[in-house]
Scaffold this motif. Structure first.
Motif, mmCIF file in Angstrom:
data_model
loop_
_atom_site.group_PDB
_atom_site.id
_atom_site.type_symbol
_atom_site.label_atom_id
_atom_site.label_comp_id
_atom_site.label_asym_id
_atom_site.label_seq_id
_atom_site.Cartn_x
_atom_site.Cartn_y
_atom_site.Cartn_z
ATOM 1 N N SER A 110 12.013 -17.222 43.460
ATOM 2 C CA SER A 110 11.884 -16.851 44.870
ATOM 3 C C SER A 110 11.697 -15.338 44.979
ATOM 4 O O SER A 110 11.943 -14.583 44.033
ATOM 5 C CB SER A 110 13.117 -17.302 45.659
ATOM 6 N N THR A 111 11.266 -14.886 46.156
ATOM 7 C CA THR A 111 10.917 -13.483 46.332
ATOM 8 C C THR A 111 11.695 -12.855 47.474
ATOM 9 O O THR A 111 12.051 -13.504 48.457
ATOM 10 C CB THR A 111 9.409 -13.334 46.611
ATOM 11 N N SER A 112 11.950 -11.551 47.312
ATOM 12 C CA SER A 112 12.622 -10.764 48.347
ATOM 13 C C SER A 112 11.821 -9.504 48.610
ATOM 14 O O SER A 112 11.399 -8.812 47.672
ATOM 15 C CB SER A 112 14.037 -10.375 47.909
ATOM 16 N N GLU A 113 11.609 -9.211 49.876
ATOM 17 C CA GLU A 113 10.979 -7.947 50.275
ATOM 18 C C GLU A 113 12.076 -6.888 50.379
ATOM 19 O O GLU A 113 13.016 -7.023 51.170
ATOM 20 C CB GLU A 113 10.280 -8.113 51.620
ATOM 21 N N ASN A 114 11.971 -5.854 49.554
ATOM 22 C CA ASN A 114 12.966 -4.800 49.584
ATOM 23 C C ASN A 114 12.772 -3.944 50.826
ATOM 24 O O ASN A 114 11.723 -3.329 51.004
ATOM 25 C CB ASN A 114 12.859 -3.929 48.326
ATOM 26 N N THR A 115 13.766 -3.910 51.682
ATOM 27 C CA THR A 115 13.681 -3.098 52.886
ATOM 28 C C THR A 115 14.642 -1.918 52.876
ATOM 29 O O THR A 115 14.648 -1.115 53.804
ATOM 30 C CB THR A 115 13.946 -3.964 54.142
ATOM 31 N N ASN A 116 15.438 -1.802 51.815
ATOM 32 C CA ASN A 116 16.369 -0.671 51.697
ATOM 33 C C ASN A 116 16.842 -0.621 50.245
ATOM 34 O O ASN A 116 17.601 -1.483 49.809
ATOM 35 C CB ASN A 116 17.558 -0.861 52.650
ATOM 36 N N SER A 117 16.427 0.383 49.511
ATOM 37 C CA SER A 117 16.820 0.444 48.094
ATOM 38 C C SER A 117 18.282 0.816 47.910
ATOM 39 O O SER A 117 18.794 0.798 46.794
ATOM 40 C CB SER A 117 15.921 1.423 47.332
ATOM 41 N N ASP A 118 18.981 1.136 49.012
ATOM 42 C CA ASP A 118 20.428 1.339 48.938
ATOM 43 C C ASP A 118 21.188 0.044 49.169
ATOM 44 O O ASP A 118 22.418 0.025 49.164
ATOM 45 C CB ASP A 118 20.863 2.402 49.960
ATOM 46 N N ALA A 119 20.473 -1.051 49.365
ATOM 47 C CA ALA A 119 21.091 -2.387 49.430
ATOM 48 C C ALA A 119 20.761 -3.106 48.128
ATOM 49 O O ALA A 119 20.275 -4.241 48.125
ATOM 50 C CB ALA A 119 20.591 -3.152 50.638
ATOM 51 N N ARG B 52 14.104 -13.433 57.723
ATOM 52 C CA ARG B 52 12.697 -13.825 57.606
ATOM 53 C C ARG B 52 11.819 -12.610 57.255
ATOM 54 O O ARG B 52 11.959 -11.523 57.812
ATOM 55 C CB ARG B 52 12.215 -14.447 58.906
ATOM 56 N N SER B 53 10.910 -12.842 56.300
ATOM 57 C CA SER B 53 9.934 -11.819 55.903
ATOM 58 C C SER B 53 8.527 -12.360 56.108
ATOM 59 O O SER B 53 8.277 -13.563 55.936
ATOM 60 C CB SER B 53 10.134 -11.443 54.431
ATOM 61 N N ASP B 54 7.595 -11.477 56.424
ATOM 62 C CA ASP B 54 6.197 -11.882 56.583
ATOM 63 C C ASP B 54 5.487 -12.025 55.238
ATOM 64 O O ASP B 54 4.446 -12.689 55.158
ATOM 65 C CB ASP B 54 5.440 -10.853 57.434
ATOM 66 N N ILE B 55 6.040 -11.414 54.184
ATOM 67 C CA ILE B 55 5.321 -11.381 52.907
ATOM 68 C C ILE B 55 6.129 -11.936 51.742
ATOM 69 O O ILE B 55 5.641 -11.973 50.612
ATOM 70 C CB ILE B 55 4.865 -9.940 52.573
ATOM 71 N N ALA B 56 7.363 -12.368 51.975
ATOM 72 C CA ALA B 56 8.211 -12.887 50.897
ATOM 73 C C ALA B 56 9.112 -13.981 51.457
ATOM 74 O O ALA B 56 9.061 -14.302 52.652
ATOM 75 C CB ALA B 56 9.050 -11.757 50.292
ATOM 76 N N ASP B 57 9.937 -14.544 50.605
ATOM 77 C CA ASP B 57 10.851 -15.594 51.067
ATOM 78 C C ASP B 57 11.935 -15.053 51.985
ATOM 79 O O ASP B 57 12.491 -15.798 52.798
ATOM 80 C CB ASP B 57 11.501 -16.277 49.858
#
Length: 469
Positions: free
Chosen positions: A310-319, A398-403
């Protein structure tokens, strides 16, 4: 680690310690102590110590320790207060009144050891003199002392690992410490994955990709013959967290050597399981990485492929903690077939905002498991509070480009738990967000300034109770 022994007789050559609330020693000392307690009634409060000096007589000092209501946490607090009230080389005997429960004695011993902890590289070494507990029945408390010692050894190790500066503590170093510790305990096996062996661990590789110290994935296993229950423990092991490209401010970064506190707790607890010989199978997973800033660091907007595909869109590299934990949870689900999974992590600052400095956030879809962990934590002196896995917030992932996205808007600690929930579909799962209680700003009862080793004691209590011990 200093010794605590059981003995059968008080010796006036030692400094005596007397719990206030139980029977006082007979004779002159008891009468003097009783008079002082009567004149100073506030001494009965938990964790208070009053000194009774006795010039030109033996014992030369008697320490009166308040035990409050006399439950196990009160005795633990008394032990911690006593060990801080004596000099490092002072010989101490604690008078244990008849009728004291084994649980109370365990609490006292844990408090003595935990209150006496100092980080090994600090200028002052831990106390060198032994402590003796004077009891009428030497056999009646032996098991309590054994359990207390295993708990203290594990907690000291978790504190040592967490207190170690990040200039020393990179992923390879931390993995090596666990390999060395496991080698001293028959029945434990360790696998350390690195390099190409991590090709499926996309989250771990992404988070560790910005550092000159490559990541490691530690799998520590205890599988005694005949064990029927299989527990998987997972701990976040970020050896230093700059925040990556989503860089932290200075004040938020200065203590980030502690961001592997979850890994330290689960690994140390597993060593204690082996020390106690618990008849339960435990597999412990520690994804270890340093979240650094460089040209190879992962970026906001990157899409990460985890162990389960599965995929995750990284939205904060501090998370980053949830991203490495996701790989470990997916690995546990696919490869280990556990009966239950417990993960511990210094995950969110929102934990401290919601619950303060001494309480961890607990998430689980299983009410029975949550209750058992809460009970174990209360007995161990590690408080937690169950928060809801509120389904209405799942839409935020929800992400537009990943799971999914890695750090959505919404209540921070809850959103992190919901993100992790995706990677272990079984209901027998619990997540402890223990960022706040992993560090103490000052000595406080059984905590010493610095790393607390939070979670180690809870896991030992829970796993011991799981098999009826």
């Amino acid at each position: 680690m200093f010794a605590i022994r059981l003995t059968g007789a008080l010796d006036p050559a030692f400094t005596w310690a007397v719990p206030v609330g139980g029977a006082l020693p007979p004779g002159e000392v008891g009468a003097e102590a009783e008079a002082l307690v009567a004149a100073t009634p506030e001494i009965t409060g938990t964790g208070r110590v009053l000194v009774l000096p006795r010039p030109l007589r033996l014992p030369a000092r008697v320490l009166l320790a308040g035990i409050g209501d006399g439950d196990e946490p009160d005795w633990r607090a008394a032990g911690a207060a006593l060990v801080r009230a004596v000099a490092d080389d002072e010989e101490l005997q604690v008078h244990i009144p008849a009728g004291t429960t084994p649980a109370a004695l365990r609490g006292l011993a844990e408090g003595l050891w935990l209150g006496g902890y100092r980080y090994r590289e600090a200028p002052r070494a831990p106390r060198s003199a032994a402590v003796q507990l004077v009891v009428q029945d030497l056999s009646g408390y032996a098991e309590s002392l054994t359990q207390a010692r295993a708990t203290a050894v594990a907690t000291w190790l978790a504190r040592d690992l967490t207190n170690t500066p990040a200039s020393v503590k990179n992923p390879a170093w931390l993995a090596g410490q666990i390999v060395a510790e496991a080698a001293t305990r028959p029945g434990l096996t360790v696998t350390v994955r690195s390099g190409d062996e991590l090709s499926r661990f996309g989250g771990l590789l992404a988070v560790g990709g910005g550092s000159v110290s490559p990541p490691r994935f530690v799998e520590l296993s205890w599988a005694p013959e005949g064990a029927s229950t299989h527990v998987v423990l997972v701990g976040k092991g970020i050896t230093f967290d700059t925040g990556g490209i989503s860089i932290k401010p200075r004040d938020g970064m200065k203590l980030m050597k502690k961001d592997m506190g979850g890994a330290a707790a689960v690994l140390a607890a597993t060593l204690a399981v082996a020390d106690l010989g618990l008849p339960i199978r435990v597999t412990t997973l520690a994804p270890l990485a340093e979240n650094a800033v460089s040209g190879s660091a992962f970026r906001p907007g990157d899409v990460i492929t985890h162990y389960d595909g599965s995929t995750s869109e990284n939205t904060n590299s501090d998370a980053e903690g949830r991203i490495v934990l996701a790989d470990a949870l997916a690995y546990a689900s696919a490869e280990l077939r556990p009966d239950l999974v417990l993960n511990l992590a210094t995950l969110t600052g929102a934990n401290a905002v919601a619950l303060g400095k001494r309480t961890a956030a607990l998430y689980s879809p299983d009410a029975e498991l949550a209750a058992a962990l809460t009970e174990a934590g209360a007995a161990a002196g590690e408080r937690m509070w169950r928060l809801p896995l509120a389904g209405e917030y799942a839409e935020n992932l929800r992400s537009d480009i990943a799971d999914r996205v890695s750090a959505p808007l919404g209540p921070g600690s809850v959103m992190a738990a919901l993100f992790l929930r995706d990677f272990f579909p079984g209901t027998r799962w619990a997540h402890l967000d223990m960022s706040a209680p992993s560090w103490a700003e000052a000595d406080d009862l059984d905590l010493t300034k610095g790393a607390t080793g939070w979670g180690t004691r809870t896991l030992i209590r829970y796993l011991s109770a799981l098999h009826g011990g």
